[in-house]
Design a protein around this motif. Structure first.
Motif, short mmCIF file in Angstrom:
data_model
loop_
_atom_site.label_atom_id
_atom_site.label_comp_id
_atom_site.label_asym_id
_atom_site.label_seq_id
_atom_site.Cartn_x
_atom_site.Cartn_y
_atom_site.Cartn_z
N SER A 106 0.84 -1.19 0.00
CA SER A 106 0.00 0.00 0.00
C SER A 106 0.88 1.25 0.00
O SER A 106 2.01 1.24 0.49
CB SER A 106 -0.93 0.01 1.21
N VAL A 107 0.34 2.33 -0.56
CA VAL A 107 1.06 3.61 -0.67
C VAL A 107 0.17 4.72 -0.12
O VAL A 107 -0.99 4.85 -0.53
CB VAL A 107 1.42 3.93 -2.14
N ILE A 108 0.70 5.49 0.82
CA ILE A 108 0.00 6.67 1.33
C ILE A 108 0.18 7.81 0.34
O ILE A 108 1.32 8.11 -0.06
CB ILE A 108 0.53 7.08 2.71
N ILE A 109 -0.91 8.44 -0.07
CA ILE A 109 -0.85 9.55 -1.02
C ILE A 109 -1.44 10.79 -0.37
O ILE A 109 -2.66 10.93 -0.28
CB ILE A 109 -1.62 9.21 -2.31
N PRO A 110 -0.59 11.70 0.12
CA PRO A 110 -1.12 12.93 0.74
C PRO A 110 -1.90 13.76 -0.28
O PRO A 110 -1.56 13.78 -1.47
CB PRO A 110 0.14 13.67 1.20
N ASN A 111 -2.92 14.43 0.17
CA ASN A 111 -3.72 15.27 -0.72
C ASN A 111 -3.24 16.72 -0.71
O ASN A 111 -3.97 17.63 -1.08
CB ASN A 111 -5.20 15.20 -0.32
N SER A 124 -5.09 9.71 0.58
CA SER A 124 -5.73 8.56 -0.05
C SER A 124 -4.70 7.44 -0.11
O SER A 124 -3.56 7.60 0.34
CB SER A 124 -6.26 8.94 -1.44
N PHE A 125 -5.10 6.30 -0.68
CA PHE A 125 -4.20 5.15 -0.73
C PHE A 125 -4.14 4.58 -2.14
O PHE A 125 -5.13 4.58 -2.88
CB PHE A 125 -4.65 4.06 0.24
N GLY A 126 -2.97 4.10 -2.51
CA GLY A 126 -2.79 3.41 -3.77
C GLY A 126 -1.99 2.15 -3.52
O GLY A 126 -1.74 1.76 -2.36
N TYR A 127 -1.55 1.52 -4.60
CA TYR A 127 -0.82 0.25 -4.50
C TYR A 127 0.30 0.23 -5.52
O TYR A 127 0.16 0.78 -6.62
CB TYR A 127 -1.75 -0.94 -4.74
N ILE A 128 1.41 -0.38 -5.17
CA ILE A 128 2.50 -0.58 -6.10
C ILE A 128 2.92 -2.05 -6.09
O ILE A 128 2.73 -2.75 -5.09
CB ILE A 128 3.72 0.30 -5.75
N VAL A 232 1.70 3.50 -10.07
CA VAL A 232 0.95 3.46 -8.81
C VAL A 232 -0.52 3.23 -9.16
O VAL A 232 -1.12 4.00 -9.91
CB VAL A 232 1.09 4.77 -8.01
N PHE A 233 -1.10 2.15 -8.65
CA PHE A 233 -2.48 1.80 -8.93
C PHE A 233 -3.40 2.45 -7.91
O PHE A 233 -3.13 2.44 -6.71
CB PHE A 233 -2.68 0.28 -8.88
N GLU A 234 -4.50 3.01 -8.39
CA GLU A 234 -5.51 3.54 -7.46
C GLU A 234 -6.30 2.41 -6.81
O GLU A 234 -6.74 2.52 -5.67
CB GLU A 234 -6.45 4.48 -8.20
#
Length: 244
Positions: A106-111, A124-128, A232-234
């Motif tokens: 999982s990847v943390i994506i700051p807004n 939000s979160f994404g995936y690698i 990076v996948f949503e």
């Protein structure tokens, strides 16, 4: 108490003292001393084989889990929401049907734009898929990532870079880490240990504040291992989520 949890797990696993002693490769007398409360502070080296034999965690056996639950109850609303979303992301990853060709994190994506500190109220979160880069970090565990927004950390990091984090250890001197303070902010700082026997968090770019650890309350979220610059996948690719 360890003795109560031991008895509970032995009953649950339907194991006798002799069977558990054999499974944990310890003497019956040592196990009896634990069960009857003659040893009040057992060593970790004694508990680990018991946990392996009983298929339970040390936290459960030592009743540390109840403290963890209380800590969760005490979280503020935004922190609890972040924890729930992270847990959901990790659940989806562990539920992936095919791990032969992918290894997702999982990847943390700051807004908000990323500088040397980030407010984490909104993210939000994404995936690698880290499988192609895992060979670079053979002795390290990649637990998650942090995606950077904007070029405010250039020329060190750039927009879209994902910092790969090992959340199982704190940075050693001169390593970069991700820290969280009590004011709802992430700090991306280099940890340096000074001759005066104090630790400081140094900014990656000049003209930013040096933060002495003695004067600030920080929790280390993880050590930065390196960069990921792939896709990076949503959401997880459909081929890996069809059974979730």
């Amino acid at each position: 108490m360890v003795q109560q949890r031991l008895l509970e797990m032995m009953n649950y696993r339907n194991m006798s003292i002799i069977e558990l002693a054999e499974a944990a490769d310890m003497s019956i007398d040592t196990l009896k001393n634990l069960i009857y409360g003659r040893v009040l502070d057992p060593k970790i080296s004694t508990l680990i084989p018991l946990c392996d034999a009983l298929d339970c965690s040390i936290d459960y056996l030592t009743e540390r889990g109840s403290d963890a639950l209380q800590q969760v109850r005490d979280l503020s609303g935004h922190s609890l929401n972040l924890l729930i979303r992270m847990t959901d992301a990790e659940f989806r990853l562990t539920s992936c049907s095919d791990r032969r060709y992918h290894e997702y994190r999982s990847v943390i994506i700051p807004n908000t734009f990323t500088s040397d500190h980030i407010e984490y109220d909104s993210c939000s979160f994404g995936y690698i898929d880290i499988l192609p880069v895992m060979h670079r970090y053979k002795s390290e565990e990649i637990t998650c990532g942090l995606m950077l927004q904007g070029d405010e950390l250039a020329p060190i990091y750039f927009d879209g870079d994902v910092l790969l984090l090992n959340g199982t250890r704190s940075p050693k001197s001169n390593e970069i880490g991700l820290y969280i303070d009590e004011n709802k902010q992430f700090y991306i700082r280099r940890y340096l240990f000074h001759p005066d026997r104090t630790g400081h968090l140094h900014p990656l770019l000049p003209n930013h504040e040096i933060l002495p650890l003695k004067k600030h309350r920080f929790r280390c979220y993880g050590t930065v291992l390196g960069l990921y610059r792939g896709k990076v996948f949503e959401t997880l690719p459909e081929s890996d989520t069809q059974r979730i």
